[in-house]
Write an enzyme that holds these catalytic residues in place. Structure first.
Site, mmCIF file in Angstrom:
data_model
loop_
_atom_site.group_PDB
_atom_site.id
_atom_site.type_symbol
_atom_site.label_atom_id
_atom_site.label_comp_id
_atom_site.label_asym_id
_atom_site.label_seq_id
_atom_site.Cartn_x
_atom_site.Cartn_y
_atom_site.Cartn_z
ATOM 1 N N CYS A 145 49.531 65.414 34.761
ATOM 2 C CA CYS A 145 50.751 64.673 35.099
ATOM 3 C C CYS A 145 50.644 63.159 34.941
ATOM 4 O O CYS A 145 51.516 62.533 34.319
ATOM 5 C CB CYS A 145 51.166 65.015 36.526
ATOM 6 S SG CYS A 145 51.594 66.743 36.767
ATOM 7 N N ARG A 173 37.530 56.956 34.301
ATOM 8 C CA ARG A 173 37.171 58.097 33.463
ATOM 9 C C ARG A 173 37.057 59.348 34.312
ATOM 10 O O ARG A 173 36.200 60.203 34.075
ATOM 11 C CB ARG A 173 35.889 57.819 32.661
ATOM 12 C CG ARG A 173 35.779 58.721 31.434
ATOM 13 C CD ARG A 173 34.836 58.212 30.344
ATOM 14 N NE ARG A 173 33.476 58.044 30.777
ATOM 15 C CZ ARG A 173 32.807 56.890 30.775
ATOM 16 N NH1 ARG A 173 33.414 55.765 30.353
ATOM 17 N NH2 ARG A 173 31.568 56.820 31.179
ATOM 18 N N ASP A 196 33.837 53.406 33.109
ATOM 19 C CA ASP A 196 33.684 53.747 34.515
ATOM 20 C C ASP A 196 32.396 53.101 35.017
ATOM 21 O O ASP A 196 31.807 52.249 34.322
ATOM 22 C CB ASP A 196 33.733 55.256 34.752
ATOM 23 C CG ASP A 196 32.497 56.001 34.240
ATOM 24 O OD1 ASP A 196 31.588 55.355 33.662
ATOM 25 O OD2 ASP A 196 32.435 57.228 34.419
ATOM 26 N N PHE A 251 47.736 52.101 37.383
ATOM 27 C CA PHE A 251 48.160 53.312 38.088
ATOM 28 C C PHE A 251 47.383 53.521 39.377
ATOM 29 O O PHE A 251 47.523 54.560 40.031
ATOM 30 C CB PHE A 251 48.070 54.549 37.176
ATOM 31 C CG PHE A 251 46.689 54.959 36.749
ATOM 32 C CD1 PHE A 251 45.893 55.762 37.553
ATOM 33 C CD2 PHE A 251 46.184 54.557 35.523
ATOM 34 C CE1 PHE A 251 44.629 56.154 37.151
ATOM 35 C CE2 PHE A 251 44.918 54.941 35.107
ATOM 36 C CZ PHE A 251 44.136 55.745 35.922
#
Length: 293
Positions: A145, A173, A196, A251
Protein backbone atom coordinates in the site's frame (compact mmCIF):
# COMPACT_ATOMS: atom_id res chain seq x y z
CA UNK A 1 10.06 29.19 0.73
CA UNK A 2 10.28 29.65 -3.03
CA UNK A 3 7.14 31.17 -4.50
CA UNK A 4 6.74 28.44 -7.13
CA UNK A 5 7.11 25.50 -4.71
CA UNK A 6 4.40 22.87 -5.09
CA UNK A 7 3.55 21.53 -1.63
CA UNK A 8 1.34 18.54 -2.25
CA UNK A 9 -1.59 17.54 -0.04
CA UNK A 10 -1.98 13.75 -0.48
CA UNK A 11 -5.63 13.96 0.63
CA UNK A 12 -6.39 15.97 -2.52
CA UNK A 13 -4.59 13.45 -4.75
CA UNK A 14 -6.48 10.63 -3.01
CA UNK A 15 -9.92 12.09 -3.81
CA UNK A 16 -9.97 10.61 -7.32
CA UNK A 17 -9.17 7.13 -6.04
CA UNK A 18 -11.71 7.32 -3.21
CA UNK A 19 -14.41 8.29 -5.72
CA UNK A 20 -13.47 5.32 -7.92
CA UNK A 21 -13.58 2.98 -4.91
CA UNK A 22 -17.03 4.22 -3.89
CA UNK A 23 -18.23 3.59 -7.44
CA UNK A 24 -16.78 0.05 -7.32
CA UNK A 25 -18.60 -0.70 -4.05
CA UNK A 26 -21.86 0.55 -5.56
CA UNK A 27 -21.29 -1.56 -8.67
CA UNK A 28 -20.54 -4.70 -6.67
CA UNK A 29 -23.62 -4.20 -4.50
CA UNK A 30 -22.13 -6.31 -1.71
CA UNK A 31 -20.97 -5.69 1.84
CA UNK A 32 -17.19 -5.98 1.86
CA UNK A 33 -16.08 -6.91 5.37
CA UNK A 34 -12.63 -5.94 6.66
CA UNK A 35 -11.18 -6.73 10.06
CA UNK A 36 -8.30 -4.75 11.53
CA UNK A 37 -6.21 -6.00 14.45
CA UNK A 38 -4.25 -3.67 16.71
CA UNK A 39 -2.18 -5.33 19.44
CA UNK A 40 0.01 -2.54 20.79
CA UNK A 41 -0.09 0.81 22.56
CA UNK A 42 2.00 2.47 19.83
CA UNK A 43 0.45 5.94 19.44
CA UNK A 44 1.11 6.36 15.67
CA UNK A 45 -0.38 2.90 15.08
CA UNK A 46 -3.49 3.74 17.11
CA UNK A 47 -3.94 7.04 15.27
CA UNK A 48 -3.51 5.29 11.92
CA UNK A 49 -5.95 2.53 12.94
CA UNK A 50 -8.66 5.02 13.84
CA UNK A 51 -8.09 7.03 10.66
CA UNK A 52 -8.22 3.86 8.56
CA UNK A 53 -11.45 2.66 10.16
CA UNK A 54 -13.08 6.06 9.68
CA UNK A 55 -12.12 6.35 6.01
CA UNK A 56 -13.05 2.75 5.15
CA UNK A 57 -16.44 3.16 6.85
CA UNK A 58 -17.18 6.50 5.19
CA UNK A 59 -16.33 5.00 1.81
CA UNK A 60 -18.79 2.12 2.21
CA UNK A 61 -16.87 -0.83 3.66
CA UNK A 62 -17.83 -2.74 6.78
CA UNK A 63 -14.75 -2.20 8.94
CA UNK A 64 -14.29 -3.92 12.29
CA UNK A 65 -11.36 -2.71 14.40
CA UNK A 66 -10.37 -5.06 17.24
CA UNK A 67 -8.00 -4.26 20.08
CA UNK A 68 -6.31 -7.53 21.01
CA UNK A 69 -3.52 -8.84 23.20
CA UNK A 70 -0.45 -9.55 21.12
CA UNK A 71 -0.20 -13.18 22.26
CA UNK A 72 -3.78 -13.71 21.02
CA UNK A 73 -3.09 -12.26 17.58
CA UNK A 74 -1.90 -15.47 15.90
CA UNK A 75 -5.09 -17.33 16.76
CA UNK A 76 -7.21 -14.34 15.69
CA UNK A 77 -5.50 -14.21 12.28
CA UNK A 78 -6.05 -17.93 11.73
CA UNK A 79 -9.72 -17.58 12.63
CA UNK A 80 -10.16 -14.63 10.26
CA UNK A 81 -8.41 -16.54 7.47
CA UNK A 82 -11.00 -19.32 7.79
CA UNK A 83 -14.05 -17.04 8.03
CA UNK A 84 -15.68 -16.69 4.56
CA UNK A 85 -17.50 -13.58 5.76
CA UNK A 86 -14.22 -11.67 6.15
CA UNK A 87 -12.79 -10.40 2.87
CA UNK A 88 -9.71 -8.52 4.07
CA UNK A 89 -7.37 -8.51 7.06
CA UNK A 90 -5.38 -5.52 8.28
CA UNK A 91 -2.71 -5.68 11.02
CA UNK A 92 -1.29 -2.55 12.61
CA UNK A 93 2.44 -2.96 13.14
CA UNK A 94 4.63 -2.92 15.14
CA UNK A 95 3.38 -5.69 17.40
CA UNK A 96 6.53 -7.32 18.79
CA UNK A 97 9.00 -5.09 16.87
CA UNK A 98 11.10 -8.11 15.92
CA UNK A 99 11.02 -11.08 13.53
CA UNK A 100 7.75 -12.23 15.10
CA UNK A 101 6.07 -9.41 13.18
CA UNK A 102 7.26 -10.94 9.89
CA UNK A 103 5.79 -14.27 10.96
CA UNK A 104 2.43 -12.63 11.69
CA UNK A 105 2.50 -10.73 8.41
CA UNK A 106 3.01 -13.97 6.49
CA UNK A 107 0.31 -15.72 8.48
CA UNK A 108 -2.38 -13.66 6.74
CA UNK A 109 -3.74 -15.65 3.79
CA UNK A 110 -2.82 -13.97 0.52
CA UNK A 111 -6.49 -13.82 -0.55
CA UNK A 112 -7.16 -11.51 2.43
CA UNK A 113 -3.84 -9.68 2.64
CA UNK A 114 -4.83 -6.04 2.15
CA UNK A 115 -1.31 -4.69 2.67
CA UNK A 116 0.23 -7.22 0.23
CA UNK A 117 3.07 -7.83 2.67
CA UNK A 118 3.04 -11.63 2.63
CA UNK A 119 5.50 -13.67 0.59
CA UNK A 120 2.90 -14.55 -2.05
CA UNK A 121 2.60 -10.90 -3.13
CA UNK A 122 6.22 -10.03 -2.41
CA UNK A 123 7.43 -12.73 -4.80
CA UNK A 124 5.07 -11.52 -7.53
CA UNK A 125 6.26 -7.96 -7.09
CA UNK A 126 9.93 -8.97 -7.19
CA UNK A 127 9.33 -10.98 -10.37
CA UNK A 128 7.34 -8.07 -11.87
CA UNK A 129 4.44 -10.51 -12.23
CA UNK A 130 1.29 -8.42 -12.63
CA UNK A 131 -1.18 -11.32 -12.48
CA UNK A 132 -2.82 -12.30 -9.17
CA UNK A 133 -3.36 -15.86 -10.36
CA UNK A 134 -1.12 -17.55 -12.92
CA UNK A 135 -2.51 -17.29 -16.43
CA UNK A 136 -5.45 -15.02 -15.51
CA UNK A 137 -4.54 -11.63 -16.94
CA UNK A 138 -7.91 -10.14 -15.93
CA UNK A 139 -7.03 -10.57 -12.24
CA UNK A 140 -4.36 -8.05 -11.29
CA UNK A 141 -1.79 -8.63 -8.56
CA UNK A 142 -1.70 -6.52 -5.43
CA UNK A 143 1.16 -4.18 -4.54
CA UNK A 144 2.14 -2.96 -1.04
CA UNK A 145 0.00 0.00 0.00
CA UNK A 146 2.54 2.67 0.98
CA UNK A 147 4.96 2.08 -1.94
CA UNK A 148 1.97 2.10 -4.28
CA UNK A 149 0.70 5.30 -2.63
CA UNK A 150 4.03 7.04 -3.24
CA UNK A 151 4.06 5.98 -6.88
CA UNK A 152 0.46 7.10 -7.39
CA UNK A 153 1.22 10.49 -5.80
CA UNK A 154 4.13 10.95 -8.21
CA UNK A 155 1.96 9.82 -11.11
CA UNK A 156 -0.88 12.10 -10.05
CA UNK A 157 1.35 15.18 -10.15
CA UNK A 158 2.97 14.19 -13.44
CA UNK A 159 6.33 13.15 -12.01
CA UNK A 160 6.33 9.44 -12.82
CA UNK A 161 6.78 9.80 -16.56
CA UNK A 162 10.15 9.19 -18.20
CA UNK A 163 11.42 7.42 -15.10
CA UNK A 164 14.22 5.85 -17.14
CA UNK A 165 15.95 9.24 -17.12
CA UNK A 166 15.70 9.72 -13.36
CA UNK A 167 17.78 8.88 -10.29
CA UNK A 168 15.99 8.16 -7.03
CA UNK A 169 17.32 7.94 -3.48
CA UNK A 170 15.25 6.20 -0.80
CA UNK A 171 16.07 6.30 2.92
CA UNK A 172 14.32 3.18 4.22
CA UNK A 173 14.84 -0.42 3.16
CA UNK A 174 12.22 -2.17 5.25
CA UNK A 175 10.69 -5.29 3.73
CA UNK A 176 7.24 -3.70 3.67
CA UNK A 177 7.96 -0.21 2.31
CA UNK A 178 11.49 0.80 1.33
CA UNK A 179 12.63 -2.34 -0.44
CA UNK A 180 9.38 -2.89 -2.39
CA UNK A 181 9.45 0.76 -3.43
CA UNK A 182 13.03 0.41 -4.72
CA UNK A 183 12.07 -2.72 -6.65
CA UNK A 184 8.95 -1.14 -8.15
CA UNK A 185 10.60 2.12 -9.22
CA UNK A 186 13.63 0.35 -10.66
CA UNK A 187 11.33 -2.05 -12.53
CA UNK A 188 9.77 1.05 -14.06
CA UNK A 189 13.15 2.31 -15.22
CA UNK A 190 14.65 4.46 -12.47
CA UNK A 191 18.18 4.11 -11.12
CA UNK A 192 17.52 3.72 -7.38
CA UNK A 193 19.90 4.15 -4.46
CA UNK A 194 18.51 2.57 -1.29
CA UNK A 195 19.91 3.46 2.15
CA UNK A 196 19.40 1.95 5.57
CA UNK A 197 21.56 1.62 8.68
CA UNK A 198 23.64 -1.05 6.93
CA UNK A 199 24.61 1.17 4.00
CA UNK A 200 23.57 1.64 0.37
CA UNK A 201 22.38 -0.71 -2.36
CA UNK A 202 21.64 0.17 -5.97
CA UNK A 203 18.54 -1.25 -7.67
CA UNK A 204 18.27 -1.69 -11.44
CA UNK A 205 15.37 -3.54 -13.10
CA UNK A 206 14.28 -4.85 -9.71
CA UNK A 207 17.67 -6.34 -8.82
CA UNK A 208 19.92 -5.01 -6.02
CA UNK A 209 23.68 -4.80 -6.20
CA UNK A 210 26.37 -3.63 -3.83
CA UNK A 211 27.50 -0.07 -4.43
CA UNK A 212 29.96 2.32 -2.83
CA UNK A 213 28.30 5.71 -2.76
CA UNK A 214 27.92 8.25 0.01
CA UNK A 215 24.68 9.84 1.08
CA UNK A 216 25.98 13.18 -0.23
CA UNK A 217 26.84 11.76 -3.67
CA UNK A 218 23.49 9.99 -4.02
CA UNK A 219 21.48 13.05 -3.03
CA UNK A 220 23.44 15.33 -5.35
CA UNK A 221 22.50 13.06 -8.27
CA UNK A 222 18.86 12.43 -7.35
CA UNK A 223 15.84 13.85 -9.13
CA UNK A 224 13.53 12.28 -6.53
CA UNK A 225 14.30 11.78 -2.83
CA UNK A 226 12.00 9.67 -0.64
CA UNK A 227 12.45 9.37 3.12
CA UNK A 228 10.79 7.17 5.73
CA UNK A 229 12.99 6.97 8.81
CA UNK A 230 10.90 6.94 12.04
CA UNK A 231 13.85 7.83 14.25
CA UNK A 232 14.76 11.22 15.69
CA UNK A 233 18.46 10.31 15.46
CA UNK A 234 18.30 10.32 11.65
CA UNK A 235 20.22 13.30 10.27
CA UNK A 236 17.61 15.30 8.43
CA UNK A 237 18.17 15.93 4.75
CA UNK A 238 19.24 19.55 4.38
CA UNK A 239 19.05 22.06 1.59
CA UNK A 240 22.67 21.95 0.46
CA UNK A 241 22.59 18.18 -0.08
CA UNK A 242 19.79 18.31 -2.64
CA UNK A 243 19.86 18.72 -6.39
CA UNK A 244 18.16 21.90 -7.56
CA UNK A 245 14.57 21.34 -8.76
CA UNK A 246 14.34 17.93 -7.08
CA UNK A 247 11.14 16.28 -5.82
CA UNK A 248 11.08 15.28 -2.13
CA UNK A 249 8.65 12.98 -0.32
CA UNK A 250 8.46 12.14 3.39
CA UNK A 251 6.38 9.15 4.51
CA UNK A 252 7.69 8.92 8.07
CA UNK A 253 5.66 10.08 11.07
CA UNK A 254 8.81 12.07 11.91
CA UNK A 255 9.96 14.92 9.61
CA UNK A 256 13.09 13.79 7.75
CA UNK A 257 13.87 17.12 6.04
CA UNK A 258 15.00 20.50 7.30
CA UNK A 259 12.52 23.31 6.65
CA UNK A 260 15.07 25.07 4.47
CA UNK A 261 14.68 22.53 1.65
CA UNK A 262 11.52 24.38 0.62
CA UNK A 263 13.76 27.18 -0.68
CA UNK A 264 15.38 24.81 -3.19
CA UNK A 265 13.16 21.90 -4.20
CA UNK A 266 10.45 22.10 -6.83
CA UNK A 267 7.90 19.76 -5.21
CA UNK A 268 7.55 18.66 -1.59
CA UNK A 269 5.16 15.99 -0.30
CA UNK A 270 5.36 16.09 3.53
CA UNK A 271 3.20 12.99 4.15
CA UNK A 272 1.43 10.22 2.24
CA UNK A 273 -1.01 8.79 4.83
CA UNK A 274 -4.30 9.57 3.04
CA UNK A 275 -3.00 8.01 -0.17
CA UNK A 276 -1.85 4.90 1.72
CA UNK A 277 -5.36 4.43 3.08
CA UNK A 278 -6.79 4.93 -0.42
CA UNK A 279 -4.47 2.24 -1.80
CA UNK A 280 -5.47 -0.09 1.04
CA UNK A 281 -9.11 0.34 0.00
CA UNK A 282 -8.13 -0.20 -3.63
CA UNK A 283 -6.35 -3.43 -2.67
CA UNK A 284 -9.42 -4.55 -0.71
CA UNK A 285 -11.63 -4.13 -3.78
CA UNK A 286 -9.08 -6.07 -5.83
CA UNK A 287 -9.01 -8.91 -3.27
CA UNK A 288 -12.80 -9.10 -3.33
CA UNK A 289 -12.99 -9.17 -7.13
CA UNK A 290 -10.14 -11.67 -7.46
CA UNK A 291 -11.06 -14.15 -4.74
CA UNK A 292 -14.36 -13.50 -2.96
CA UNK A 293 -17.07 -12.67 -5.52
Amino acid sequence: MRTDLQKIDPAVVAEKYVAEIKASIDRLGQSIHVIGFIASDDKPSIAYANATRRTFTETGFTYELKQIQRLDLEAAIRKANEDPGIHGIFIYFPVFSNQEDNYLRNLVHYTKDIEAGSLYWTRKMSANDRSAIGGKTNKKALLPCTPLAIIKVLDGIGEYEALTDKTVTIFNRSEVIGRPLAVMMSNDGADVFSFDEFGPLEFNAGEPREVKISREEALARSDIVITGVPDHSFERVHRDELKTESVCINFSSIPNYDDEIEDKVRIFVPRVGPMTVAMCMRNTIRLYENFHQ
